[in-house]
Design an enzyme around this catalytic site. Structure first.
Site, PDB file in Angstrom:
ATOM      1  N   LYS A  52       0.821  -1.245  -0.057  1.00 59.50           N
ATOM      2  CA  LYS A  52      -0.075  -0.138   0.051  1.00 59.50           C
ATOM      3  C   LYS A  52       0.786   1.393  -0.011  1.00 59.50           C
ATOM      4  O   LYS A  52       0.281   2.284   0.278  1.00 59.50           O
ATOM      5  CB  LYS A  52      -0.907  -0.031   1.249  1.00 59.50           C
ATOM      6  CG  LYS A  52      -1.989  -1.240   1.169  1.00 59.50           C
ATOM      7  CD  LYS A  52      -2.748  -1.257   2.460  1.00 59.50           C
ATOM      8  CE  LYS A  52      -3.814  -2.412   2.422  1.00 59.50           C
ATOM      9  NZ  LYS A  52      -4.724  -2.402   3.398  1.00 59.50           N
ATOM     10  N   ARG A 122       9.876  -4.103   6.531  1.00 59.46           N
ATOM     11  CA  ARG A 122       8.920  -4.642   7.427  1.00 59.46           C
ATOM     12  C   ARG A 122       7.615  -5.045   6.793  1.00 59.46           C
ATOM     13  O   ARG A 122       6.831  -5.339   7.479  1.00 59.46           O
ATOM     14  CB  ARG A 122       8.376  -3.059   8.328  1.00 59.46           C
ATOM     15  CG  ARG A 122       9.397  -2.261   9.083  1.00 59.46           C
ATOM     16  CD  ARG A 122       9.091  -1.240  10.070  1.00 59.46           C
ATOM     17  NE  ARG A 122       8.547  -0.172   9.457  1.00 59.46           N
ATOM     18  CZ  ARG A 122       9.042   0.753   8.936  1.00 59.46           C
ATOM     19  NH1 ARG A 122      10.299   1.006   9.254  1.00 59.46           N
ATOM     20  NH2 ARG A 122       8.143   1.952   8.063  1.00 59.46           N
ATOM     21  N   ASN A 163      -9.371  -5.457   3.563  1.00 61.99           N
ATOM     22  CA  ASN A 163     -10.773  -6.109   4.044  1.00 61.99           C
ATOM     23  C   ASN A 163     -11.559  -6.633   2.998  1.00 61.99           C
ATOM     24  O   ASN A 163     -12.095  -7.838   3.204  1.00 61.99           O
ATOM     25  CB  ASN A 163     -11.414  -5.008   4.815  1.00 61.99           C
ATOM     26  CG  ASN A 163     -12.428  -5.804   5.848  1.00 61.99           C
ATOM     27  OD1 ASN A 163     -11.831  -6.553   6.567  1.00 61.99           O
ATOM     28  ND2 ASN A 163     -13.699  -5.330   6.169  1.00 61.99           N
ATOM     29  N   ARG A 254     -11.683  -5.872  12.557  1.00 58.69           N
ATOM     30  CA  ARG A 254     -12.453  -5.235  11.338  1.00 58.69           C
ATOM     31  C   ARG A 254     -13.416  -6.333  11.019  1.00 58.69           C
ATOM     32  O   ARG A 254     -13.336  -7.598  11.232  1.00 58.69           O
ATOM     33  CB  ARG A 254     -11.459  -5.220   9.913  1.00 58.69           C
ATOM     34  CG  ARG A 254     -10.064  -4.415   9.982  1.00 58.69           C
ATOM     35  CD  ARG A 254     -10.788  -2.844   9.831  1.00 58.69           C
ATOM     36  NE  ARG A 254     -11.487  -2.611   8.600  1.00 58.69           N
ATOM     37  CZ  ARG A 254     -10.921  -2.454   7.445  1.00 58.69           C
ATOM     38  NH1 ARG A 254      -9.535  -2.495   7.454  1.00 58.69           N
ATOM     39  NH2 ARG A 254     -11.395  -2.224   6.438  1.00 58.69           N
TER      40      ARG A 254
END
Length: 265
Positions: A52, A122, A163, A254
């Site tokens: 992202k 990471r 999601n 979520r």
């Protein structure tokens, strides 16, 4: 928050417009002004997507870093004479024939190569990248007692899944979102990777999330798939495959949608 397909599509589309050109970089809002001054007039050599995150490789040796977060959005203005900035524009990139405005990102900064490498270190492998090592993600999931629904949202496990894809990938593989990674077979975890890659690539091509097979919909071949029909379980009342009422469960804070009939613990 945009999922990985959106970021890779932005890198592709914006790269075609900006790569190899000297670019005027400003910050109409002012919050990015000092960083903009470092690269104003530089040439964009490369625009890279990883999960992202977007990285801008500048001819100055600097690396721009953008993470859209929940509210970040780009606007493209084609042609000469860009309009006045609309809203709080954090960064404006302008050439002779295109202007791209960025508003509301979580991250917008100019950094060093070391910063870019630290961010990437990471993250887990990105299924949309040619250099991705799927075994890193598969081995981490196989060792974990965490629920698969949590593991797929963990960007340190696999970069780019959000999601919507989480729910759709798990449905496609018949895995309940609460099943621990340790309880998935190697074949199931390999299937998770393969399906994630397939769905994300389709998202880049369509420039939106479409996880359904058209053959499962009663639509003419030349009719676009409506947004409400583009998923099997995500935000549906009933499973597109079997008609069972969709279940919901909170995983990793979520809401995750699943089919109680087609997905097993």
């Amino acid at each position: 928050m945009p999922e990985g397909h959106t970021i890779h599509r932005i890198a592709r589309d914006h790269g075609r417009l900006l790569r190899g050109k000297p670019i005027q970089v400003t910050s109409p809002q002012g919050r990015f002004a000092s960083d903009a001054a470092r690269i104003d007039g530089a040439t964009l050599e490369r625009l890279e997507a990883y999960g992202k995150h977007l990285f801008y490789w500048w001819s100055t040796g600097d690396i721009g870093h953008v993470h859209l977060g929940l509210f970040g959005k780009f606007r493209i203005h084609r042609g000469t004479g860009a309009p006045e900035p609309r809203g709080a524009v954090r960064m404006r990139l302008a050439t002779d024939d295109v202007t791209i405005d960025l508003a509301g990102p979580t991250v917008c900064s100019v950094e060093s190569f070391e910063h870019r490498d630290a961010v990437v270190s990471r993250l887990g492998p990105d299924p949309l990248r040619r250099d991705a090592d799927p075994n890193r993600a598969i081995e981490r999931m196989a060792r974990s007692n965490n629920a698969m629904g949590a593991l797929l949202l963990d960007q340190a496990v696999m970069a780019g899944i959000g999601n919507v894809y989480r729910a759709e990938v798990l449905f496609a593989r018949g895995i309940h979102p609460e099943r621990p990674g340790k309880r998935c077979s190697p074949a199931e975890l390999d299937g998770i990777w393969q399906t994630s890659t397939k769905m994300l690539r389709a998202g880049v091509k369509a420039n939106r999330i479409v996880t359904v097979d058209r053959r499962d919909l009663d639509l003419p071949r030349n009719r676009p798939i409506p947004r409400a029909e583009a998923t099997y379980v995500y935000k549906r009342d009933r499973c597109l495959k079997c008609g069972t009422a969709i279940g919901v469960v909170e995983v990793a804070n979520r809401t995750c949608y699943y089919c109680p009939s087609d997905q097993s613990h």
